[in-house]
Design a protein around this motif. Structure first.
Motif, mmCIF file in Angstrom:
data_model
loop_
_atom_site.group_PDB
_atom_site.id
_atom_site.type_symbol
_atom_site.label_atom_id
_atom_site.label_comp_id
_atom_site.label_asym_id
_atom_site.label_seq_id
_atom_site.Cartn_x
_atom_site.Cartn_y
_atom_site.Cartn_z
ATOM 1 N N ILE A 84 0.834 -1.206 0.000
ATOM 2 C CA ILE A 84 0.000 0.000 0.000
ATOM 3 C C ILE A 84 0.866 1.253 0.000
ATOM 4 O O ILE A 84 0.620 2.188 -0.758
ATOM 5 C CB ILE A 84 -0.975 -0.010 1.197
ATOM 6 C CG1 ILE A 84 -2.030 -1.089 0.996
ATOM 7 C CG2 ILE A 84 -1.631 1.356 1.378
ATOM 8 C CD1 ILE A 84 -2.927 -1.303 2.190
ATOM 9 N N VAL A 85 1.886 1.287 0.838
ATOM 10 C CA VAL A 85 2.763 2.455 0.910
ATOM 11 C C VAL A 85 3.471 2.661 -0.433
ATOM 12 O O VAL A 85 3.541 3.783 -0.945
ATOM 13 C CB VAL A 85 3.778 2.310 2.065
ATOM 14 C CG1 VAL A 85 4.863 3.371 1.983
ATOM 15 C CG2 VAL A 85 3.069 2.369 3.407
ATOM 16 N N THR A 86 3.971 1.598 -1.027
ATOM 17 C CA THR A 86 4.639 1.687 -2.322
ATOM 18 C C THR A 86 3.661 2.173 -3.392
ATOM 19 O O THR A 86 4.010 3.029 -4.216
ATOM 20 C CB THR A 86 5.227 0.313 -2.719
ATOM 21 O OG1 THR A 86 6.098 -0.137 -1.674
ATOM 22 C CG2 THR A 86 6.004 0.408 -4.025
ATOM 23 N N ALA A 87 2.472 1.648 -3.380
ATOM 24 C CA ALA A 87 1.455 2.063 -4.362
ATOM 25 C C ALA A 87 1.118 3.539 -4.189
ATOM 26 O O ALA A 87 0.946 4.257 -5.178
ATOM 27 C CB ALA A 87 0.211 1.203 -4.218
ATOM 28 N N CYS A 88 1.021 4.007 -2.965
ATOM 29 C CA CYS A 88 0.726 5.419 -2.723
ATOM 30 C C CYS A 88 1.831 6.317 -3.280
ATOM 31 O O CYS A 88 1.555 7.348 -3.895
ATOM 32 C CB CYS A 88 0.534 5.684 -1.228
ATOM 33 S SG CYS A 88 -1.019 5.029 -0.598
ATOM 34 N N HIS A 89 3.072 5.930 -3.085
ATOM 35 C CA HIS A 89 4.192 6.707 -3.615
ATOM 36 C C HIS A 89 4.183 6.691 -5.146
ATOM 37 O O HIS A 89 4.470 7.711 -5.783
ATOM 38 C CB HIS A 89 5.528 6.189 -3.076
ATOM 39 C CG HIS A 89 5.786 6.561 -1.651
ATOM 40 N ND1 HIS A 89 5.913 7.854 -1.236
ATOM 41 C CD2 HIS A 89 5.930 5.793 -0.533
ATOM 42 C CE1 HIS A 89 6.123 7.881 0.072
ATOM 43 N NE2 HIS A 89 6.130 6.639 0.520
ATOM 44 N N THR A 90 3.857 5.543 -5.725
ATOM 45 C CA THR A 90 3.779 5.442 -7.184
ATOM 46 C C THR A 90 2.669 6.341 -7.722
ATOM 47 O O THR A 90 2.867 7.067 -8.693
ATOM 48 C CB THR A 90 3.523 3.977 -7.602
ATOM 49 O OG1 THR A 90 4.580 3.161 -7.092
ATOM 50 C CG2 THR A 90 3.465 3.851 -9.123
ATOM 51 N N VAL A 91 1.512 6.315 -7.075
ATOM 52 C CA VAL A 91 0.387 7.156 -7.492
ATOM 53 C C VAL A 91 0.759 8.633 -7.346
ATOM 54 O O VAL A 91 0.478 9.446 -8.227
ATOM 55 C CB VAL A 91 -0.891 6.808 -6.680
ATOM 56 C CG1 VAL A 91 -1.972 7.844 -6.884
ATOM 57 C CG2 VAL A 91 -1.393 5.426 -7.046
ATOM 58 N N GLU A 92 1.415 8.986 -6.246
ATOM 59 C CA GLU A 92 1.817 10.372 -6.032
ATOM 60 C C GLU A 92 2.804 10.817 -7.108
ATOM 61 O O GLU A 92 2.678 11.904 -7.679
ATOM 62 C CB GLU A 92 2.444 10.530 -4.651
ATOM 63 C CG GLU A 92 2.904 11.944 -4.352
ATOM 64 C CD GLU A 92 3.613 12.068 -3.010
ATOM 65 O OE1 GLU A 92 3.730 13.206 -2.539
ATOM 66 O OE2 GLU A 92 4.062 11.048 -2.467
ATOM 67 N N ARG A 93 3.801 9.983 -7.426
ATOM 68 C CA ARG A 93 4.800 10.304 -8.441
ATOM 69 C C ARG A 93 4.146 10.461 -9.821
ATOM 70 O O ARG A 93 4.416 11.405 -10.553
ATOM 71 C CB ARG A 93 5.881 9.221 -8.471
ATOM 72 C CG ARG A 93 7.074 9.600 -9.343
ATOM 73 C CD ARG A 93 8.183 8.555 -9.342
ATOM 74 N NE ARG A 93 7.757 7.390 -10.086
ATOM 75 C CZ ARG A 93 7.560 6.177 -9.564
ATOM 76 N NH1 ARG A 93 7.789 5.961 -8.292
ATOM 77 N NH2 ARG A 93 7.154 5.167 -10.303
ATOM 78 N N LYS A 94 3.254 9.512 -10.149
ATOM 79 C CA LYS A 94 2.543 9.591 -11.433
ATOM 80 C C LYS A 94 1.672 10.840 -11.494
ATOM 81 O O LYS A 94 1.584 11.498 -12.528
ATOM 82 C CB LYS A 94 1.677 8.345 -11.656
ATOM 83 C CG LYS A 94 2.448 7.096 -11.953
ATOM 84 C CD LYS A 94 2.997 7.141 -13.348
ATOM 85 C CE LYS A 94 3.637 5.797 -13.679
ATOM 86 N NZ LYS A 94 4.304 5.806 -14.955
ATOM 87 N N GLY A 95 1.042 11.184 -10.406
ATOM 88 C CA GLY A 95 0.211 12.385 -10.351
ATOM 89 C C GLY A 95 1.030 13.635 -10.590
ATOM 90 O O GLY A 95 0.615 14.528 -11.333
ATOM 91 N N LYS A 96 2.199 13.702 -9.969
ATOM 92 C CA LYS A 96 3.088 14.850 -10.191
ATOM 93 C C LYS A 96 3.559 14.905 -11.633
ATOM 94 O O LYS A 96 3.638 15.992 -12.222
ATOM 95 C CB LYS A 96 4.285 14.779 -9.236
ATOM 96 C CG LYS A 96 3.944 15.130 -7.807
ATOM 97 C CD LYS A 96 5.157 15.070 -6.915
ATOM 98 C CE LYS A 96 4.794 15.426 -5.477
ATOM 99 N NZ LYS A 96 5.950 15.344 -4.585
ATOM 100 N N GLN A 97 3.886 13.755 -12.223
ATOM 101 C CA GLN A 97 4.314 13.715 -13.619
ATOM 102 C C GLN A 97 3.190 14.208 -14.543
ATOM 103 O O GLN A 97 3.435 14.988 -15.458
ATOM 104 C CB GLN A 97 4.734 12.301 -14.019
ATOM 105 C CG GLN A 97 6.054 11.856 -13.423
ATOM 106 C CD GLN A 97 6.353 10.393 -13.724
ATOM 107 O OE1 GLN A 97 5.505 9.634 -14.163
ATOM 108 N NE2 GLN A 97 7.592 10.000 -13.442
ATOM 109 N N LEU A 98 1.961 13.734 -14.279
ATOM 110 C CA LEU A 98 0.825 14.161 -15.104
ATOM 111 C C LEU A 98 0.549 15.653 -14.939
ATOM 112 O O LEU A 98 0.250 16.349 -15.917
ATOM 113 C CB LEU A 98 -0.420 13.342 -14.754
ATOM 114 C CG LEU A 98 -0.408 11.884 -15.214
ATOM 115 C CD1 LEU A 98 -1.615 11.142 -14.657
ATOM 116 C CD2 LEU A 98 -0.390 11.804 -16.728
ATOM 117 N N ALA A 99 0.659 16.154 -13.724
ATOM 118 C CA ALA A 99 0.435 17.581 -13.478
ATOM 119 C C ALA A 99 1.499 18.412 -14.199
ATOM 120 O O ALA A 99 1.175 19.440 -14.804
ATOM 121 C CB ALA A 99 0.450 17.874 -11.990
ATOM 122 N N GLU A 100 2.742 17.970 -14.159
ATOM 123 C CA GLU A 100 3.824 18.688 -14.838
ATOM 124 C C GLU A 100 3.628 18.658 -16.358
ATOM 125 O O GLU A 100 3.818 19.656 -17.036
ATOM 126 C CB GLU A 100 5.185 18.079 -14.469
ATOM 127 C CG GLU A 100 6.369 18.834 -15.011
ATOM 128 C CD GLU A 100 6.449 20.270 -14.532
ATOM 129 O OE1 GLU A 100 6.866 21.130 -15.344
ATOM 130 O OE2 GLU A 100 6.095 20.557 -13.375
#
Length: 184
Positions: free
Chosen positions: A20-36
């Motif tokens: 779960i923690v790893t998935a949350c970090h992956t989702v956060e990273r992907k979200g930042k990439q998409l926002a950028e």
């Protein structure tokens, strides 16, 4: 048995927690990439639209820089009105345009070599006059426009009586050219 089940649950719980923690970090990273990426795309779209608007405005309301040489506006006016590109020999381009009223006039002064003058003459279909001609007399006073040029240099000329005229004077001794276009 309860003790064995509890021990089995701890590694499973730990594995689930790590997942779960790893998935949350992956989702956060992907979200930042998409926002950028969205921000970058929005900037590109804004720049493209801005350039198109500037080009549209410049085409309908051309800008001239009568008091500063070699600006982007003056280089654009040079290419547009003289129908040749700005080459390395073309320097000190000054341009002025007056579009108020029913008639218009454009003045362009620049330095260049005789080869560029030949290209302009061909592109504009100008012919060398056999008499000195002043062209249009105007009231503006620009330091870069040599009014005596019309008294000592035969112009290249094209036009239609009571419609429009193009004049090009070239002083081979100074390598300076003066272009005048106006409507009547």
């Amino acid at each position: 048995m309860k003790y064995v089940a509890f021990q089995l649950r701890n590694p499973v719980f730990l594995l689930v927690f790590i997942t779960i923690v790893t998935a949350c970090h992956t989702v956060e990273r992907k979200g930042k990439q998409l926002a950028e990426k969205a921000k970058q795309t929005a900037t590109e779209v804004r720049d493209t639209v801005s350039k198109r608007v500037d080009k549209w405005v410049d085409k309908r309301f051309p800008a001239f820089d009568a008091y500063q040489p070699d600006t982007e506006h003056n280089k654009s006016r040079f290419s547009a009105y003289l129908q040749v590109p700005v080459t390395s020999d073309v320097k000190n381009i000054y341009a002025y345009g007056d579009f108020f009223g029913a008639d218009y006039k454009v003045l362009i002064a620049f330095s260049c070599n005789a080869n560029t003058i030949k290209k302009v003459v061909e592109a504009k279909k100008l012919h060398l006059e056999k008499e000195l001609q002043e062209g249009l007399i105007f009231s503006e006073d620009f330091t870069w426009w040599d009014e005596t040029i019309t008294q000592r240099v035969y112009p290249y000329k094209a036009g239609e009586e009571y419609a429009w005229w193009n004049y090009l004077w070239y002083d081979a001794a100074t390598c300076k050219a003066y272009y005048l276009e106006y409507s009547m």
